[in-house]
Design a protein around this motif. Structure first.
Motif, short mmCIF file in Angstrom:
data_model
loop_
_atom_site.label_atom_id
_atom_site.label_comp_id
_atom_site.label_asym_id
_atom_site.label_seq_id
_atom_site.Cartn_x
_atom_site.Cartn_y
_atom_site.Cartn_z
N GLY A 1 21.67 -7.27 1.03
CA GLY A 1 23.18 -7.78 0.33
C GLY A 1 24.39 -7.69 1.24
N PRO A 2 25.24 -8.49 0.95
CA PRO A 2 26.33 -8.56 1.84
C PRO A 2 27.64 -7.37 1.64
N TYR A 3 28.16 -7.31 2.75
CA TYR A 3 29.47 -6.47 2.65
C TYR A 3 30.47 -7.40 1.77
N ASP A 4 31.48 -6.73 1.05
CA ASP A 4 32.20 -7.64 0.20
C ASP A 4 33.89 -7.28 0.22
N THR A 5 34.65 -7.80 -0.31
CA THR A 5 36.14 -7.51 -0.20
C THR A 5 36.45 -6.85 -1.41
N ASN A 6 35.76 -6.34 -2.19
CA ASN A 6 36.08 -5.64 -3.29
C ASN A 6 36.72 -4.13 -2.76
N GLU B 1 0.89 -1.29 -0.06
CA GLU B 1 0.23 -0.11 0.00
C GLU B 1 0.82 1.22 -0.07
N ALA B 2 1.65 1.39 0.46
CA ALA B 2 2.78 2.42 0.82
C ALA B 2 3.89 2.26 -0.17
N PRO B 3 4.53 3.26 -0.80
CA PRO B 3 5.72 3.20 -1.80
C PRO B 3 6.82 2.87 -0.93
N ALA B 4 7.40 1.96 -1.70
CA ALA B 4 8.71 1.10 -0.84
C ALA B 4 9.79 1.06 -2.10
N PHE B 5 10.92 1.35 -1.79
CA PHE B 5 12.15 1.11 -2.65
C PHE B 5 13.13 -0.07 -2.42
N LEU B 6 13.59 -0.84 -2.98
CA LEU B 6 14.58 -1.74 -2.63
C LEU B 6 15.64 -2.14 -3.48
N PHE B 7 16.89 -2.05 -2.87
CA PHE B 7 18.37 -2.22 -3.67
C PHE B 7 18.72 -3.68 -3.00
N ILE B 8 19.06 -4.63 -3.84
CA ILE B 8 19.63 -5.90 -3.73
C ILE B 8 21.18 -5.94 -4.15
N GLY B 9 22.11 -6.29 -3.51
CA GLY B 9 23.41 -6.43 -4.43
C GLY B 9 24.64 -6.49 -3.05
N ARG B 10 25.66 -6.55 -3.68
CA ARG B 10 26.98 -6.79 -2.97
C ARG B 10 27.12 -5.35 -2.65
N LEU B 11 27.35 -5.00 -1.39
CA LEU B 11 27.59 -3.50 -0.93
C LEU B 11 28.78 -2.88 -1.44
N ILE C 1 11.38 -8.49 -2.50
CA ILE C 1 10.90 -7.90 -3.54
C ILE C 1 9.47 -7.73 -3.35
N ALA C 2 8.83 -8.79 -2.67
CA ALA C 2 7.27 -8.52 -2.42
C ALA C 2 6.97 -7.47 -1.59
N GLN C 3 7.88 -6.78 -0.84
CA GLN C 3 7.47 -5.81 0.19
C GLN C 3 7.94 -4.33 -0.72
N CYS C 4 8.27 -4.49 -1.69
CA CYS C 4 8.82 -3.08 -2.43
C CYS C 4 7.61 -3.00 -3.56
N SER C 5 7.59 -1.62 -3.87
CA SER C 5 6.72 -1.08 -5.04
C SER C 5 7.81 -0.79 -6.31
N THR C 6 9.13 -0.61 -6.06
CA THR C 6 9.94 -0.36 -7.13
C THR C 6 11.36 -0.83 -6.65
N PHE C 7 11.77 -1.36 -7.60
CA PHE C 7 13.41 -1.85 -7.35
C PHE C 7 14.43 -0.97 -7.88
N VAL C 8 15.53 -0.65 -7.25
CA VAL C 8 16.50 0.30 -7.33
C VAL C 8 17.86 -0.03 -7.72
N LEU C 9 18.51 0.14 -8.82
CA LEU C 9 19.95 -0.71 -8.93
C LEU C 9 20.79 0.56 -9.73
N PRO C 10 21.26 1.69 -9.38
CA PRO C 10 21.83 2.65 -9.99
C PRO C 10 23.50 2.32 -10.13
N SER C 11 23.69 1.11 -10.54
CA SER C 11 24.92 0.64 -10.76
C SER C 11 25.69 1.37 -11.97
N TYR C 12 26.97 1.47 -11.87
CA TYR C 12 27.96 1.86 -12.95
C TYR C 12 28.14 1.10 -14.21
#
Length: 369
Positions: free
Chosen positions: A230-235, A191-201, A266-277
């Motif tokens: 998403g997990p922390y990473d060694t990058n 019902e409420a707007p929700a954004f989600l980012f999934i990925g290595r941090l 994903i079910a909890q969000c209304s929009t998925f966000v990935l502003p990757s380079y």
């Protein structure tokens, strides 16, 4: 046939290549998966799918030549002993040293996947340029040793061709890793707007842009939720816990760490966000699309292929926080647009990214169908 699947990151091998390996097994082939992490933790998980797992001595992000020689030796010994008929390799080190080890052992059926070029290939600075020059030489050798080289987007393919690393006729474009449409199905939007980012941090994924955009969107619209998985990473560009902590403490971000099953988030969000380079083709975007979510991602290699701007989501300029804020706020104020874009994304996932279609293409390329 005996097929070896090589990766320098076991988690990626298990979550991103399992559908492909299971299709190899269904065709009656023997599959051995090689990754970086201990057999004690992973062997049973792979065996549950009738796949043998072996640990490979490889350091995913290191640039120590002695350790890389150890990786090459490890792959050489494996291939000398097991004599696989075909090899599928992805991620830089296993593509390079896997193809060389195969060549030394007289194995010609090597299929290399370039699933994104990473921060080194597109970075700047003296040290970066030295490493990049070495990488180009290594990729040139790997391409020479490979029967076919698979790319997930045209930007990466053209980069290789323009740098003289490969001939066009040796390349093939595939639609990412695909998405399991039987597992990732549309669900109602919250019902409420929700954004989600999934990925290595890691900063190359656009995590800092997401955090800064969330801060402003939450200030203007406190009812909006901003989720992070998403997990922390060694990058080298990895986000540190002390950098994320203020966003969690102030209530800007809801952080859920690494998750083995992302569907509930994903079910909890209304929009998925990935502003990757840069990406190969981001699997998380495909999963969110399949579940009926609008997508905001970068107008960058690998990302731009997944979104038709204004149809199933928005493309934003790379590293442009204000552009990201504008698109996120638009979807807060126009929640019907999220539903329309999400429905459009489901159709795109069905027509272009169905994992069955993607794997059928790979089987054909490798003459396994």
């Amino acid at each position: 046939m005996k097929i070896a699947v090589l990766s320098s990151h076991t988690s990626s091998l298990f979550w991103f290549r399992m559908d492909m390996m299971k299709d190899f097994v269904k065709k009656g082939h023997t599959v051995i998966a090689l990754g970086s992490e201990p057999e004690a933790h992973w062997k049973r998980k792979f065996e549950a799918h009738n796949i043998d797992y072996r640990q490979l001595h490889v350091e995913r992000n290191g640039i120590n030549p002695l350790k890389d020689l150890k990786t090459l030796k490890s792959l050489y010994n494996f291939m000398k002993k097991e004599r696989p008929d075909k090899i599928f390799a992805y991620q830089a080190k296993t593509v390079v040293y896997g193809s060389i080890a195969a060549k030394i052992n007289g194995i010609s059926e090597v299929y290399s996947l370039i699933a994104g070029l990473g921060s080194i290939f597109r970075g700047k600075g003296l040290k970066n340029n030295i490493v990049k020059t070495i990488m180009k030489m290594e990729y040139w050798v790997a391409c020479k040793c490979s029967k076919k080289v698979l790319f997930q987007n045209h930007d990466d393919k053209n980069e290789f061709i323009q740098n003289g690393l490969i001939e066009d006729e040796k390349t093939v474009i595939i639609n990412g890793s695909g998405v399991d449409l039987e597992k990732f199905k549309p669900t109602p939007l919250p019902e409420a707007p929700a954004f989600l980012f999934i990925g290595r941090l890691i900063k190359d994924k656009g995590i800092m842009e997401y955090l800064d955009a969330c801060r402003e969107v939450k200030r203007r619209h406190p009812e909006a939720r901003c989720l992070l998985v998403g997990p922390y990473d060694t990058n080298p560009s990895a986000l540190k816990s002390e950098e994320l902590h203020p966003y969690i403490e102030s209530g800007i971000i809801e952080y859920y760490g690494e998750q083995s099953d992302v569907r509930d988030f994903i079910a909890q969000c209304s929009t998925f966000v990935l502003p990757s380079y840069h990406e190969g083709t981001p699997k998380t975007v495909l999963e969110a699309m399949a579940m009926g979510r609008a997508i905001i991602t970068s107008d960058a290699p690998g990302c731009r292929e997944t979104v038709t701007d204004g149809k199933n989501g928005f493309l934003v300029k790379v590293k442009d926080v204000q552009d990201l804020i504008n698109k996120m706020e638009y979807l807060v104020l126009n929640q019907d647009a999220s539903r329309i874009m999400g429905a459009e994304g489901v159709e795109v996932a069905k027509e272009k990214y169905d994992v069955k279609r993607v794997n059928k293409t790979i089987l054909k390329i490798m003459a396994l169908n």
